[in-house]
Design a protein around this motif. Structure first.
Motif: not given
Length: 194
Positions: A125-148
């Motif tokens: 849910n995205l709350t913007l200017v006082g109103q809340t509506h559902p949204v779907t974020l599409t992942a173009t990439k997602f990863n976990c790594y050992d931060n050097p």
């Protein structure tokens, strides 16, 4: 600073209440230096106007073995920048984001969708200017790594969605040729909380 901490705490509690998998999930704090929300909107059929919000804060919980996650994000609307001061000022006004009345926007995830082992979508849910509506974020990439640099495990990714701004009551010029649809690109990276 106190407000930020309270917001992060609320987001964590919301995540615990939503999924109940905190014992197996790693909790990360969003790194404001590696997080932003950018937008792109057609400008009367000519060019594409763009801008961004910076200083994003919040939390990320991630349990890949259970294919679950949670994201609670706070967007400081006053951080809006477009590279053109009059345009930035107009977008901050009551015609658009009404930053004085609504200094923050929020996204809180409700469900993470996986394709195999990869994060595919984050619904919420995205709350913007006082109103809340559902949204779907599409992942173009997602990863976990050992931060050097930080010597910690970091997770993050890029996400995209398109919203109809009029659903949030942002109607200025919608009847005069400025498109209702706004592309939003969210970039977050997070590291474990100390």
């Amino acid at each position: 600073m106190k407000l930020l901490k309270n917001t992060v705490t609320l987001a964590v509690l919301a995540g615990l209440g939503t999924f109940g998998f905190a014992a197996n999930a790693a909790t990360y704090e969003i790194d404001s230096d590696h997080a932003n929300v950018r937008f792109y909107v057609d400008h009367f059929g000519t060019t594409t106007n763009s801008g961004g919000f910076y200083g994003i804060s919040g939390v990320l919980e991630y349990a890949p073995e259970e294919q679950k996650g949670f994201a609670g994000i706070t967007i400081p609307m006053g951080s809006l920048e477009t590279g053109f001061k009059p345009f930035t000022k107009h977008l901050r006004s009551a015609d658009f984001f009404n930053v004085e009345k609504y200094p923050s926007a929020y996204f809180q995830s409700t469900d993470w969708v996986f394709d195999g082992e990869k994060v595919k979508e984050v619904k919420g849910n995205l709350t913007l200017v006082g109103q809340t509506h559902p949204v779907t974020l599409t992942a173009t990439k997602f990863n976990c790594y050992d931060n050097p640099i930080l010597k910690k495990r970091s997770c993050g990714g890029d996400f995209e969605t398109t919203i109809d701004r009029t659903k949030w009551g942002i109607n200025t010029f919608a009847d005069n040729g400025m498109m209702k649809d706004v592309k939003i690109v969210v970039q977050i990276e997070a590291t474990p909380k100390d």
